[in-house]
Design a protein around this motif. Sequence first.
Motif, PDB file in Angstrom:
ATOM      1  N   HIS A 274       7.946  11.625   7.957  1.00 47.49           N
ATOM      2  CA  HIS A 274       6.696  12.044   8.611  1.00 47.49           C
ATOM      3  C   HIS A 274       5.678  12.599   7.608  1.00 47.49           C
ATOM      4  O   HIS A 274       5.168  13.714   7.745  1.00 47.49           O
ATOM      5  N   ARG A 275       5.427  11.813   6.591  1.00 51.48           N
ATOM      6  CA  ARG A 275       4.354  12.147   5.658  1.00 51.48           C
ATOM      7  C   ARG A 275       3.773  10.862   5.087  1.00 51.48           C
ATOM      8  O   ARG A 275       4.407   9.806   5.113  1.00 51.48           O
ATOM      9  N   ASP A 276       2.578  10.984   4.564  1.00 52.72           N
ATOM     10  CA  ASP A 276       1.859   9.820   4.047  1.00 52.72           C
ATOM     11  C   ASP A 276       2.275   9.524   2.608  1.00 52.72           C
ATOM     12  O   ASP A 276       2.544  10.437   1.815  1.00 52.72           O
ATOM     13  N   VAL A 277       2.310   8.237   2.304  1.00 55.40           N
ATOM     14  CA  VAL A 277       2.396   7.782   0.922  1.00 55.40           C
ATOM     15  C   VAL A 277       1.208   6.855   0.691  1.00 55.40           C
ATOM     16  O   VAL A 277       0.688   6.261   1.642  1.00 55.40           O
ATOM     17  N   GLU A 278       0.793   6.752  -0.546  1.00 55.31           N
ATOM     18  CA  GLU A 278      -0.340   5.872  -0.852  1.00 55.31           C
ATOM     19  C   GLU A 278       0.175   4.522  -1.310  1.00 55.31           C
ATOM     20  O   GLU A 278       0.961   4.436  -2.267  1.00 55.31           O
ATOM     21  N   ILE A 279      -0.273   3.479  -0.628  1.00 55.08           N
ATOM     22  CA  ILE A 279       0.062   2.111  -0.998  1.00 55.08           C
ATOM     23  C   ILE A 279      -1.244   1.393  -1.286  1.00 55.08           C
ATOM     24  O   ILE A 279      -2.088   1.242  -0.394  1.00 55.08           O
ATOM     25  N   TYR A 280      -1.427   1.023  -2.539  1.00 52.73           N
ATOM     26  CA  TYR A 280      -2.686   0.444  -3.010  1.00 52.73           C
ATOM     27  C   TYR A 280      -3.857   1.351  -2.649  1.00 52.73           C
ATOM     28  O   TYR A 280      -4.936   0.893  -2.252  1.00 52.73           O
ATOM     29  N   GLY A 281      -3.632   2.662  -2.765  1.00 51.28           N
ATOM     30  CA  GLY A 281      -4.698   3.637  -2.553  1.00 51.28           C
ATOM     31  C   GLY A 281      -4.964   3.987  -1.102  1.00 51.28           C
ATOM     32  O   GLY A 281      -5.835   4.806  -0.819  1.00 51.28           O
ATOM     33  N   VAL A 282      -4.211   3.394  -0.186  1.00 51.26           N
ATOM     34  CA  VAL A 282      -4.424   3.647   1.244  1.00 51.26           C
ATOM     35  C   VAL A 282      -3.257   4.487   1.784  1.00 51.26           C
ATOM     36  O   VAL A 282      -2.099   4.125   1.586  1.00 51.26           O
ATOM     37  N   PRO A 283      -3.547   5.596   2.461  1.00 53.47           N
ATOM     38  CA  PRO A 283      -2.460   6.416   3.012  1.00 53.47           C
ATOM     39  C   PRO A 283      -1.775   5.720   4.198  1.00 53.47           C
ATOM     40  O   PRO A 283      -2.434   5.226   5.103  1.00 53.47           O
ATOM     41  N   GLU A 285       1.620   6.407   6.802  1.00 55.74           N
ATOM     42  CA  GLU A 285       2.658   7.359   7.187  1.00 55.74           C
ATOM     43  C   GLU A 285       4.020   6.682   7.288  1.00 55.74           C
ATOM     44  O   GLU A 285       4.165   5.649   7.949  1.00 55.74           O
ATOM     45  N   ILE A 286       4.998   7.271   6.607  1.00 54.99           N
ATOM     46  CA  ILE A 286       6.389   6.875   6.788  1.00 54.99           C
ATOM     47  C   ILE A 286       7.012   7.856   7.765  1.00 54.99           C
ATOM     48  O   ILE A 286       7.018   9.070   7.532  1.00 54.99           O
ATOM     49  N   LYS A 287       7.530   7.327   8.866  1.00 58.45           N
ATOM     50  CA  LYS A 287       8.130   8.194   9.880  1.00 58.45           C
ATOM     51  C   LYS A 287       9.601   8.477   9.578  1.00 58.45           C
ATOM     52  O   LYS A 287      10.045   9.618   9.640  1.00 58.45           O
ATOM     53  N   GLU A 288      10.346   7.426   9.279  1.00 61.30           N
ATOM     54  CA  GLU A 288      11.777   7.575   9.024  1.00 61.30           C
ATOM     55  C   GLU A 288      12.229   6.606   7.949  1.00 61.30           C
ATOM     56  O   GLU A 288      11.605   5.554   7.743  1.00 61.30           O
ATOM     57  N   VAL A 289      13.312   6.964   7.301  1.00 64.14           N
ATOM     58  CA  VAL A 289      14.049   6.044   6.438  1.00 64.14           C
ATOM     59  C   VAL A 289      15.498   6.059   6.926  1.00 64.14           C
ATOM     60  O   VAL A 289      16.097   7.131   7.080  1.00 64.14           O
ATOM     61  N   ARG A 302       2.448   2.033  12.838  1.00 69.07           N
ATOM     62  CA  ARG A 302       1.908   0.675  12.959  1.00 69.07           C
ATOM     63  C   ARG A 302       0.406   0.629  12.669  1.00 69.07           C
ATOM     64  O   ARG A 302      -0.081  -0.268  11.958  1.00 69.07           O
ATOM     65  N   LYS A 303      -0.357   1.581  13.177  1.00 72.07           N
ATOM     66  CA  LYS A 303      -1.808   1.570  12.959  1.00 72.07           C
ATOM     67  C   LYS A 303      -2.142   1.722  11.476  1.00 72.07           C
ATOM     68  O   LYS A 303      -3.085   1.098  10.976  1.00 72.07           O
ATOM     69  N   ASP A 304      -1.345   2.530  10.772  1.00 71.24           N
ATOM     70  CA  ASP A 304      -1.593   2.692   9.336  1.00 71.24           C
ATOM     71  C   ASP A 304      -1.340   1.397   8.584  1.00 71.24           C
ATOM     72  O   ASP A 304      -2.078   1.052   7.649  1.00 71.24           O
ATOM     73  N   GLN A 378       3.140  -4.366  -6.637  1.00 75.90           N
ATOM     74  CA  GLN A 378       2.541  -4.223  -7.963  1.00 75.90           C
ATOM     75  C   GLN A 378       2.401  -2.766  -8.367  1.00 75.90           C
ATOM     76  O   GLN A 378       2.322  -2.449  -9.551  1.00 75.90           O
ATOM     77  N   GLN A 379       2.333  -1.867  -7.389  1.00 78.89           N
ATOM     78  CA  GLN A 379       2.230  -0.437  -7.667  1.00 78.89           C
ATOM     79  C   GLN A 379       3.366   0.285  -6.927  1.00 78.89           C
ATOM     80  O   GLN A 379       3.184   0.801  -5.827  1.00 78.89           O
ATOM     81  N   PRO A 380       4.581   0.303  -7.497  1.00 83.70           N
ATOM     82  CA  PRO A 380       5.732   0.910  -6.821  1.00 83.70           C
ATOM     83  C   PRO A 380       5.477   2.371  -6.448  1.00 83.70           C
ATOM     84  O   PRO A 380       4.787   3.104  -7.170  1.00 83.70           O
ATOM     85  N   THR A 381       6.023   2.776  -5.308  1.00 84.85           N
ATOM     86  CA  THR A 381       5.801   4.111  -4.771  1.00 84.85           C
ATOM     87  C   THR A 381       7.132   4.832  -4.618  1.00 84.85           C
ATOM     88  O   THR A 381       8.071   4.293  -4.016  1.00 84.85           O
ATOM     89  N   ILE A 382       7.221   6.047  -5.157  1.00 85.33           N
ATOM     90  CA  ILE A 382       8.433   6.854  -5.021  1.00 85.33           C
ATOM     91  C   ILE A 382       8.359   7.656  -3.728  1.00 85.33           C
ATOM     92  O   ILE A 382       7.375   8.355  -3.478  1.00 85.33           O
ATOM     93  N   VAL A 383       9.415   7.557  -2.901  1.00 81.59           N
ATOM     94  CA  VAL A 383       9.471   8.292  -1.637  1.00 81.59           C
ATOM     95  C   VAL A 383      10.706   9.196  -1.656  1.00 81.59           C
ATOM     96  O   VAL A 383      11.814   8.745  -1.361  1.00 81.59           O
ATOM     97  N   PRO A 384      10.563  10.468  -2.012  1.00 78.18           N
ATOM     98  CA  PRO A 384      11.707  11.386  -1.930  1.00 78.18           C
ATOM     99  C   PRO A 384      12.109  11.573  -0.467  1.00 78.18           C
ATOM    100  O   PRO A 384      11.263  11.594   0.438  1.00 78.18           O
ATOM    101  N   LEU A 385      13.408  11.732  -0.235  1.00 75.58           N
ATOM    102  CA  LEU A 385      13.897  11.871   1.132  1.00 75.58           C
ATOM    103  C   LEU A 385      14.003  13.327   1.564  1.00 75.58           C
ATOM    104  O   LEU A 385      14.167  13.620   2.749  1.00 75.58           O
TER     105      LEU A 385
END
Length: 411
Positions: A274-283, A285-289, A302-304, A378-385
């Motif tokens: 439940h926090r945002d990550v930036e993918i290609y500069g766009v926030p 939200e990841i809800k769950e992993v 989905r909207k994001d 092309q721009q990998p994103t680190i998502v700590p759990l």
Amino acid sequence: MSMKRGMWEQELPQAPEDVHERILKTLADLDKQTTVASVEKGGNLMKKNNGERKNMVKWAVAAVAGVAVCMTTAAAGYFRWNEQAAKTFGNPSEEWQEETIKSKIAEPQDVSVSADGITITAVQSIRDTGRIYLLFRVTADDDKIDWEEGFRSFEVTTVDGEALNGDDMDAAYNYGYNAGFDNSSDFDAPERKDGYYFIDLMSADPERAWNGDKMAVTFRGFQYYTFGPGGKEGMEPADSGVHNWKGLREIDGTWRLEIPMERAENRRQTFDIHRDVEIYGVPVEIKEVRISPLWLEVVYDRKDVEHLYKTVTCVQEEDIGDGLFPEILLDREGGVLMEYTNRGGPAETDNPDEMVYRMATGSVVDVDKVSAVILGGQQPTIVPLAEESELTEEEMQRYQDTLDRLLEKYR
């Protein structure tokens, strides 16, 4: 399979050599004593006194039983994954192989069927809730196994006939699948008499996946190619279709195996992000992993995701999608638990506010050790759990250092 005494050296499971020798010595002594007794009495071996023969058999059984426990324990300890399966799942350490065997994620198999000059033997299964990997050894009487051979069709069902793979999206058990001969993509490889064939099934809905203890696999029509004087260089597609090459032959047979396996234990770990990550500069939200030993999911708003595709116009849609896929799993020390995923994509979900990306893992994951996910693209994103408040700068730096090393490795 009935074990003939003369074949025990070949058919015994892997165990320390002294165990084999003790069993073989027992049998040899039995033969020697039986023969001597027969000669001394001047009688036929088959007409020997029933009481004496029963006693001798009891002695032999007791002697063999004396090492049976040792042999069974040793064989269990000595079993390792099939080499091809290990290669497919990232060459796990021997310790991790043993752990997956103990936990029944990985199981040795030895179910075989022969017909029409083709023998198919199930050699290993790897399974959790949501995914089943089956590995077979296929042997032909002649050199029929080459770079492009395969079966015309196959079916994976429960023993009661309910389909696990197929095109019916409303079926009780709906699995997508990948299948083929492992390491058969080398066009210049010589024809051979054996090879490994795999079937990799991933459920469309792990919550409702099949969890029985025996499945049936039916193969139909083994297809292979023959080559004329021109060899492989002279192969040309026939007029009837792109994939119908001249020289295609088919053995019109049917091979069916019933494969037992342990029911899968649900080892899935769910992390609330439940926090945002930036993918290609766009926030976004990841809800769950959600992580299981053989598959993982990232649940997005989905909207994001829809906004991401509309906003990023300078990147191809395929590359945007890659940025949403989980590809690498790390532990708290920045160690790599999984370096790549096999396949996957957007998955069905009943929640209209969510978009789920599900992937098949490239290794059997120790879910208790996962602490971070790296998204691809092309721009990998680190998502700590862990919760943001629990993260330290040292941990984030370890994650970044690992990502930098991986990027350098694949550059």
